[in-house]
Design a protein around this motif. Structure first.
Motif, PDB file in Angstrom:
ATOM      1  N   ASN A  52      68.027  28.870 -62.479  1.00 28.49           N
ATOM      2  CA  ASN A  52      67.918  27.512 -62.461  1.00 28.49           C
ATOM      3  C   ASN A  52      68.373  26.762 -63.681  1.00 28.49           C
ATOM      4  O   ASN A  52      68.244  27.528 -64.748  1.00 28.49           O
ATOM      5  CB  ASN A  52      66.412  27.016 -62.042  1.00 28.49           C
ATOM      6  CG  ASN A  52      65.555  27.310 -62.850  1.00 28.49           C
ATOM      7  OD1 ASN A  52      65.520  28.269 -63.830  1.00 28.49           O
ATOM      8  ND2 ASN A  52      64.299  26.999 -62.621  1.00 28.49           N
ATOM      9  N   ASP A  53      68.888  25.668 -63.580  1.00 26.90           N
ATOM     10  CA  ASP A  53      69.390  24.905 -64.775  1.00 26.90           C
ATOM     11  C   ASP A  53      68.238  24.150 -65.313  1.00 26.90           C
ATOM     12  O   ASP A  53      67.681  23.083 -64.788  1.00 26.90           O
ATOM     13  CB  ASP A  53      70.398  23.782 -64.389  1.00 26.90           C
ATOM     14  CG  ASP A  53      71.054  23.100 -65.494  1.00 26.90           C
ATOM     15  OD1 ASP A  53      70.454  22.943 -66.639  1.00 26.90           O
ATOM     16  OD2 ASP A  53      72.339  22.624 -65.458  1.00 26.90           O
ATOM     17  N   VAL A  54      67.783  24.429 -66.407  1.00 29.47           N
ATOM     18  CA  VAL A  54      66.177  23.837 -67.172  1.00 29.47           C
ATOM     19  C   VAL A  54      66.925  22.627 -68.208  1.00 29.47           C
ATOM     20  O   VAL A  54      65.980  22.135 -69.082  1.00 29.47           O
ATOM     21  CB  VAL A  54      65.654  24.802 -67.741  1.00 29.47           C
ATOM     22  CG1 VAL A  54      65.198  25.784 -66.593  1.00 29.47           C
ATOM     23  CG2 VAL A  54      66.188  25.609 -68.845  1.00 29.47           C
ATOM     24  N   SER A  55      68.099  22.388 -68.297  1.00 29.17           N
ATOM     25  CA  SER A  55      68.624  21.097 -69.286  1.00 29.17           C
ATOM     26  C   SER A  55      68.022  19.923 -68.958  1.00 29.17           C
ATOM     27  O   SER A  55      67.948  19.095 -69.646  1.00 29.17           O
ATOM     28  CB  SER A  55      70.003  21.235 -69.325  1.00 29.17           C
ATOM     29  OG  SER A  55      70.633  20.713 -67.878  1.00 29.17           O
ATOM     30  N   GLY A  56      67.594  19.610 -67.525  1.00 36.36           N
ATOM     31  CA  GLY A  56      66.915  18.441 -67.072  1.00 36.36           C
ATOM     32  C   GLY A  56      65.444  18.500 -66.953  1.00 36.36           C
ATOM     33  O   GLY A  56      64.742  18.830 -68.208  1.00 36.36           O
ATOM     34  N   ASP A  57      64.684  18.072 -65.928  1.00 37.37           N
ATOM     35  CA  ASP A  57      63.218  17.946 -65.861  1.00 37.37           C
ATOM     36  C   ASP A  57      62.566  19.034 -65.142  1.00 37.37           C
ATOM     37  O   ASP A  57      61.679  18.830 -64.733  1.00 37.37           O
ATOM     38  CB  ASP A  57      63.008  16.601 -65.368  1.00 37.37           C
ATOM     39  CG  ASP A  57      63.349  16.433 -63.966  1.00 37.37           C
ATOM     40  OD1 ASP A  57      64.330  17.335 -63.530  1.00 37.37           O
ATOM     41  OD2 ASP A  57      63.229  15.469 -63.288  1.00 37.37           O
ATOM     42  N   VAL A  64      75.309  28.689 -65.470  1.00 38.56           N
ATOM     43  CA  VAL A  64      73.950  29.027 -64.887  1.00 38.56           C
ATOM     44  C   VAL A  64      74.264  30.344 -64.128  1.00 38.56           C
ATOM     45  O   VAL A  64      73.703  31.310 -64.180  1.00 38.56           O
ATOM     46  CB  VAL A  64      73.169  27.986 -64.051  1.00 38.56           C
ATOM     47  CG1 VAL A  64      72.104  28.455 -63.292  1.00 38.56           C
ATOM     48  CG2 VAL A  64      72.856  26.747 -64.951  1.00 38.56           C
ATOM     49  N   GLU A  90      68.866  28.455 -67.393  1.00 40.09           N
ATOM     50  CA  GLU A  90      69.779  28.534 -68.352  1.00 40.09           C
ATOM     51  C   GLU A  90      70.300  27.085 -68.449  1.00 40.09           C
ATOM     52  O   GLU A  90      69.445  26.184 -67.910  1.00 40.09           O
ATOM     53  CB  GLU A  90      71.203  29.191 -67.562  1.00 40.09           C
ATOM     54  CG  GLU A  90      70.983  30.457 -67.279  1.00 40.09           C
ATOM     55  CD  GLU A  90      70.974  31.521 -68.370  1.00 40.09           C
ATOM     56  OE1 GLU A  90      71.256  30.985 -69.266  1.00 40.09           O
ATOM     57  OE2 GLU A  90      70.736  32.602 -68.004  1.00 40.09           O
ATOM     58  N   THR A  91      70.981  26.795 -69.436  1.00 39.43           N
ATOM     59  CA  THR A  91      71.488  25.361 -69.867  1.00 39.43           C
ATOM     60  C   THR A  91      72.856  24.978 -69.579  1.00 39.43           C
ATOM     61  O   THR A  91      73.445  23.926 -69.832  1.00 39.43           O
ATOM     62  CB  THR A  91      71.036  24.976 -70.987  1.00 39.43           C
ATOM     63  OG1 THR A  91      71.620  25.774 -72.071  1.00 39.43           O
ATOM     64  CG2 THR A  91      69.545  24.770 -71.058  1.00 39.43           C
ATOM     65  N   GLU A  92      73.465  26.422 -69.319  1.00 38.87           N
ATOM     66  CA  GLU A  92      74.989  26.201 -69.178  1.00 38.87           C
ATOM     67  C   GLU A  92      75.269  27.399 -68.474  1.00 38.87           C
ATOM     68  O   GLU A  92      74.753  28.559 -68.396  1.00 38.87           O
ATOM     69  CB  GLU A  92      75.888  26.069 -70.377  1.00 38.87           C
ATOM     70  CG  GLU A  92      75.599  27.222 -71.435  1.00 38.87           C
ATOM     71  CD  GLU A  92      76.151  27.163 -72.645  1.00 38.87           C
ATOM     72  OE1 GLU A  92      77.276  26.106 -72.639  1.00 38.87           O
ATOM     73  OE2 GLU A  92      76.106  28.010 -73.700  1.00 38.87           O
ATOM     74  N   ASN A 137      57.273  27.385 -75.513  1.00 38.86           N
ATOM     75  CA  ASN A 137      58.329  26.717 -74.856  1.00 38.86           C
ATOM     76  C   ASN A 137      57.571  25.760 -73.666  1.00 38.86           C
ATOM     77  O   ASN A 137      56.480  25.765 -73.661  1.00 38.86           O
ATOM     78  CB  ASN A 137      59.233  27.638 -73.949  1.00 38.86           C
ATOM     79  CG  ASN A 137      58.709  28.360 -73.039  1.00 38.86           C
ATOM     80  OD1 ASN A 137      58.032  28.193 -72.100  1.00 38.86           O
ATOM     81  ND2 ASN A 137      58.861  29.776 -73.217  1.00 38.86           N
TER      82      ASN A 137
END
Length: 417
Positions: free
Chosen positions: A366-371, A347, A343-345, A225
């Motif tokens: 934490n939300d890892v859908s960004g950077d 969270v 998580e991406t949704e 990943n």
């Protein structure tokens, strides 16, 4: 480094006792004087003649030896060295040390010495994982006894796991570090009344995991990943800055080692779990690594080739071991176990469910859908039994500092886990 130092080397009963001979050779090569003590169990695996020949010193074995008592005396022998090293340290000897027994020369010396002590455990993996051994090691560490190893690997009983004696070069490095630490303590004693100033985690052992894992598909490809390890490494550094003895188990990263942390490098989830179990007991564990959930069910021994006109080879997956759940239910469970949820949704709701499912104390979500993965900042939610705290977006180093401070407060008894 070791010139003019005196090492009292206690060799106890373990099949790995033969490594004590190589350790003795390395110590003498480095300039140290080695004073050997051989237990009855140790003498089952190495002879006093071999140990004496390599050490160049009389091997001490008997508490009730009239000659030894007349020439040296066990109390003087206990005060003679700069450092006492037990290598290998069997489960039996560790238990007797923890309970203050003094029924032979080795345990009497260990009870009578006022010098720093370093132990290198060696035993079967089941003995190492037993709650009694965990409790004994925790008690010894609380008293300031240093520990090096054990390693993970093959054992004499055709089994494999944590419990293998650290290699002589590793023990030598730990001896040098222990002597250096003792020297600094003598040169710079703590200010009166402020022995713990700025170091609330002094005397604590913290385990941290960081980075990704690489699960091989074939010799050149792997499942992974985008984790950089930056958050986990920052946490390890923040805990070390508060005085903790930190063991950082890191997957493949390109980051420098955090100052003050002992770094164990692994590739796969199975290796990371084995290294974590070998590092126990610990006061707290922070599982920040982004461990791959799956691995190839059967990694190819040769590179898989693309054949024109043929479909890609099927990739069968198998579940990896669950490191967070394993540590949360371990016989040597740390007092505080902290997991991470990338998580991406949904969270927070996913993190709350994960904390209950894994059996850990806290989840940092934490939300890892960004950077976030590979980035310099993070916005996290701290999920505990008491509720959810929403932290603002901060540099990862500041997130690490906040988390380290909360861990220190909890271990000190000032907050509920």
């Amino acid at each position: 480094m070791l010139a003019d130092t005196r090492i009292l080397l206690i060799v106890s009963g373990s099949v790995s006792a033969y490594k004590a001979l190589e350790l003795t050779r390395l110590l003498r090569k480095a300039g140290a004087r080695v004073i050997p003590v051989l237990t009855a169990g140790g003498a089952r695996f190495v002879t006093p003649h071999a140990l004496q020949a390599i050490a160049g010193e009389v091997v001490h074995q008997e508490l009730w030896s009239l000659a030894d008592e007349a020439e040296t005396g066990h109390i003087r022998l206990a005060r003679l060295p700069d450092l006492v090293v037990v290598a290998p340290a069997s489960a039996d000897l560790l238990a007797r040390m923890a309970h203050g027994l003094a029924d032979d020369l080795a345990t009497t010396l260990l009870l009578a010495t006022d010098r720093p002590v370093l132990v290198a455990p060696a035993m079967n993996w089941a003995m190492w994982a037993h709650p009694a051994t965990c409790a004994n090691l925790a008690a010894l560490r609380e008293r300031g006894v240093g520990v090096v190893g054990p390693n993970v690997g093959a054992m004499a009983e055709a089994e494999s796991g944590p419990g293998r004696l650290a290699e002589p070069a590793e023990i030598l490095a730990a001896i040098e570090a222990a002597l250096d630490a003792a020297r600094h303590r003598r040169e710079r004693p703590p200010a009166a009344g402020l022995p713990m100033a700025g170091r609330p985690l002094a005397g604590r052992h913290l385990l941290v995991t960081s980075g990704p894992t690489h699960e091989p598909i074939d010799p050149v490809r792997y499942i992974a990943n985008r984790s950089s390890g930056r958050q986990g490494h920052a946490i390890a550094g923040a805990l070390a800055a508060l005085g903790a003895r930190v063991t950082l188990v890191s997957g493949p990263v390109i980051l420098p080692d955090p100052p003050g942390a002992t770094v164990l490098r692994v590739n796969t989830a199975a290796e990371m779990l084995a290294a974590c179990e070998a590092a126990l007991p610990a006061d707290a564990a922070v599982c920040a690594a982004a461990v791959a959930d799956w691995r190839s069910a059967g990694a190819a021994e040769q590179k898989l080739k693309k054949v024109p006109g043929e479909a890609p080879p099927p990739l069968a997956l198998a579940l990896n071991p669950d490191i967070l759940a394993t540590l949360s239910a371990h016989a040597c469970r740390p007092r505080l176990v902290v997991g991470f949820a990338a998580e991406t949704e949904n969270v927070v709701s996913n993190a709350v469910a994960k904390r209950q499912r894994k059996g850990c104390d806290w989840i940092v979500a934490n939300d890892v859908s960004g950077d976030v993965m590979g980035g310099a900042e993070n916005a996290v939610h701290l999920v505990t039994a008491g509720g959810v705290e929403d932290w603002p977006r901060l540099p990862k180093e500041e997130v690490a500092g906040r988390l380290a401070a909360r861990i220190a407060e909890t271990l000190a008894g000032g907050a509920e886990a």
